[in-house]
Design a protein around this motif. Sequence first.
Motif, PDB file in Angstrom:
ATOM      1  N   GLU A 143       0.831  -1.202   0.000  1.00  0.00           N
ATOM      2  CA  GLU A 143       0.000   0.000   0.000  1.00  0.00           C
ATOM      3  C   GLU A 143       0.866   1.254   0.000  1.00  0.00           C
ATOM      4  O   GLU A 143       0.619   2.193  -0.769  1.00  0.00           O
ATOM      5  CB  GLU A 143      -0.935  -0.002   1.206  1.00  0.00           C
ATOM      6  CG  GLU A 143      -1.900   1.174   1.215  1.00  0.00           C
ATOM      7  CD  GLU A 143      -2.929   1.097   2.315  1.00  0.00           C
ATOM      8  OE1 GLU A 143      -3.918   1.870   2.263  1.00  0.00           O
ATOM      9  OE2 GLU A 143      -2.770   0.265   3.243  1.00  0.00           O
ATOM     10  N   ARG A 222      -7.430  -4.763  -6.329  1.00  0.00           N
ATOM     11  CA  ARG A 222      -7.924  -5.986  -5.687  1.00  0.00           C
ATOM     12  C   ARG A 222      -9.092  -5.773  -4.713  1.00  0.00           C
ATOM     13  O   ARG A 222      -9.475  -6.708  -4.006  1.00  0.00           O
ATOM     14  CB  ARG A 222      -6.800  -6.738  -4.970  1.00  0.00           C
ATOM     15  CG  ARG A 222      -5.669  -7.177  -5.876  1.00  0.00           C
ATOM     16  CD  ARG A 222      -5.004  -8.427  -5.410  1.00  0.00           C
ATOM     17  NE  ARG A 222      -4.469  -8.282  -4.064  1.00  0.00           N
ATOM     18  CZ  ARG A 222      -4.059  -9.301  -3.314  1.00  0.00           C
ATOM     19  NH1 ARG A 222      -4.150 -10.534  -3.787  1.00  0.00           N
ATOM     20  NH2 ARG A 222      -3.566  -9.105  -2.122  1.00  0.00           N
ATOM     21  N   ASP A 223      -9.661  -4.580  -4.682  1.00  0.00           N
ATOM     22  CA  ASP A 223     -10.858  -4.388  -3.851  1.00  0.00           C
ATOM     23  C   ASP A 223     -11.721  -3.279  -4.448  1.00  0.00           C
ATOM     24  O   ASP A 223     -12.132  -2.342  -3.756  1.00  0.00           O
ATOM     25  CB  ASP A 223     -10.468  -4.045  -2.411  1.00  0.00           C
ATOM     26  CG  ASP A 223     -11.651  -4.143  -1.435  1.00  0.00           C
ATOM     27  OD1 ASP A 223     -12.677  -4.757  -1.824  1.00  0.00           O
ATOM     28  OD2 ASP A 223     -11.545  -3.608  -0.320  1.00  0.00           O
ATOM     29  N   GLU A 258      -5.495  -0.982   0.605  1.00  0.00           N
ATOM     30  CA  GLU A 258      -5.024  -1.886   1.656  1.00  0.00           C
ATOM     31  C   GLU A 258      -4.632  -3.251   1.125  1.00  0.00           C
ATOM     32  O   GLU A 258      -3.652  -3.850   1.563  1.00  0.00           O
ATOM     33  CB  GLU A 258      -6.102  -2.033   2.732  1.00  0.00           C
ATOM     34  CG  GLU A 258      -5.719  -2.968   3.866  1.00  0.00           C
ATOM     35  CD  GLU A 258      -6.819  -3.102   4.911  1.00  0.00           C
ATOM     36  OE1 GLU A 258      -6.785  -4.084   5.666  1.00  0.00           O
ATOM     37  OE2 GLU A 258      -7.712  -2.234   4.953  1.00  0.00           O
ATOM     38  N   THR A 259      -5.397  -3.775   0.165  1.00  0.00           N
ATOM     39  CA  THR A 259      -5.115  -5.126  -0.344  1.00  0.00           C
ATOM     40  C   THR A 259      -4.402  -5.100  -1.698  1.00  0.00           C
ATOM     41  O   THR A 259      -4.284  -6.137  -2.352  1.00  0.00           O
ATOM     42  CB  THR A 259      -6.419  -5.931  -0.482  1.00  0.00           C
ATOM     43  OG1 THR A 259      -7.290  -5.262  -1.404  1.00  0.00           O
ATOM     44  CG2 THR A 259      -7.112  -6.075   0.853  1.00  0.00           C
ATOM     45  N   GLU A 277      -7.603 -12.480  -3.772  1.00  0.00           N
ATOM     46  CA  GLU A 277      -8.128 -11.812  -2.578  1.00  0.00           C
ATOM     47  C   GLU A 277      -9.650 -11.874  -2.641  1.00  0.00           C
ATOM     48  O   GLU A 277     -10.271 -11.278  -3.512  1.00  0.00           O
ATOM     49  CB  GLU A 277      -7.659 -10.353  -2.548  1.00  0.00           C
ATOM     50  CG  GLU A 277      -8.111  -9.574  -1.350  1.00  0.00           C
ATOM     51  CD  GLU A 277      -7.448  -9.971  -0.054  1.00  0.00           C
ATOM     52  OE1 GLU A 277      -8.043  -9.715   1.014  1.00  0.00           O
ATOM     53  OE2 GLU A 277      -6.334 -10.550  -0.092  1.00  0.00           O
ATOM     54  N   ARG A 279     -12.722 -10.638  -1.845  1.00  0.00           N
ATOM     55  CA  ARG A 279     -13.458  -9.484  -1.359  1.00  0.00           C
ATOM     56  C   ARG A 279     -14.887  -9.524  -1.911  1.00  0.00           C
ATOM     57  O   ARG A 279     -15.248 -10.365  -2.722  1.00  0.00           O
ATOM     58  CB  ARG A 279     -12.741  -8.198  -1.761  1.00  0.00           C
ATOM     59  CG  ARG A 279     -11.392  -8.014  -1.057  1.00  0.00           C
ATOM     60  CD  ARG A 279     -11.595  -7.610   0.386  1.00  0.00           C
ATOM     61  NE  ARG A 279     -10.375  -7.619   1.179  1.00  0.00           N
ATOM     62  CZ  ARG A 279     -10.086  -6.713   2.103  1.00  0.00           C
ATOM     63  NH1 ARG A 279     -10.925  -5.704   2.323  1.00  0.00           N
ATOM     64  NH2 ARG A 279      -8.991  -6.806   2.825  1.00  0.00           N
TER      65      ARG A 279
END
Length: 406
Positions: A143, A222-223, A258-259, A277, A279
């Motif tokens: 991050e 990724r989110d 964050e991810t 990931e 999510r």
Amino acid sequence: MKLVKLDSLSETVYWTYRSWRKGYTLTNDLRDWAQIIEFKPREVALQKIAESWARWQFLSPFFASHGLHIYHLGGPGGPGMPPKHPVSQHTRTEAWPLARRGYEDEEDLYFDFVHAVRVWPARDDNGHEVMIRVVSGPEMTDELRAFHRLNTPEARSDPRNNTLPVLKYLRFDGMVFIVMPRWGSGPFSPFARFSAISELFDLVETFYEGLEFLHEKRIAHRDIFRTNLVMNILGYVDTPRFNMRKLGEVKYAFIDFETCLTFPEDSDLNAVSVEREMRTQVERLGLKPGMCNPFKDDVLCLALEAQVMLRVAEHSLPEVGQFFDWIWACDYEDTPSATVVLQRLRQLRGSLSEDQLKQSPAGQFWTKGMRSFLSPHGTSSYLYIFQGASSPTLRSHITRYTPPWF
């Protein structure tokens, strides 16, 4: 007595003494700053929120020394409430990177995401709303690497860099906090209405342009989910508002890395493979745990969000539905890149007449093959825009996906 290390000797002495005097040791292990996912049993969630608030409250003099006045926790479960001083100074014509004023009073600025733990709202000395975020412990995180990569002078000068700028980096005992402007999570909200189909295209084009830029920088988000996509408007509204989407005034951005994963900038995007990931958006797509290409996942997650807004135009512009059909019909390995999706989107837009783009959208959002309207009181009514999807893949996505406000 634990030594609390800061940038200067005087600060180190003060904070070491403060920690000893209060009998409180602040953790710099990021695992202890993890978001609260489970809200049951309620007592456990409230305890974790209290622990999170204790950290931010302990740090409040540190942030105040940098001209940042944090919100206080208004009750056991929140919300975060603004400081009484200084008074918020945002206007409806606020310039980048600050958010435009969409609130009527301080109550509209309450912060409901107290369970997010790693972020906390504050107000600077000039009365501007900001967010403080812990992005790294003693060990460098992806991050923090991403923020460094996105905030070089070269990166910030690229118009495709649709991320919020870092206003300050703050270091406390091995932890790194960043300060960014506070924007609202409203790009994909039906409350900030669109006046023309062109504004729907502006929204989707801006985010795919931003995703192209992230991927060029070899950053996989990724989110990608509606709460991690923001616009330059501040204020909670329980009735639809207008004139929020005007070209030249509205700005959109990605937040919450964050991810994310960062890769060497000469990496082959198609060759990347990592553990997926899991999510919210990935699960809604029906993707399974295991190895994946995170750049392909990003493209699909954004498409799932984008069609909720843009696809309301399908009733008069069937080409819009065909655009999303094309994405969903691809096998996973053939998922188009953000660049290719952006090119196809621009080709679609370029094929439409000015009159078509000036049309008012036929609804506020689209789901399960329907377009929806919000009444002035926030309730919804639905009209079918077509009887069935043109491909089994799309039908599976329609069946699976329901927006959180549905």
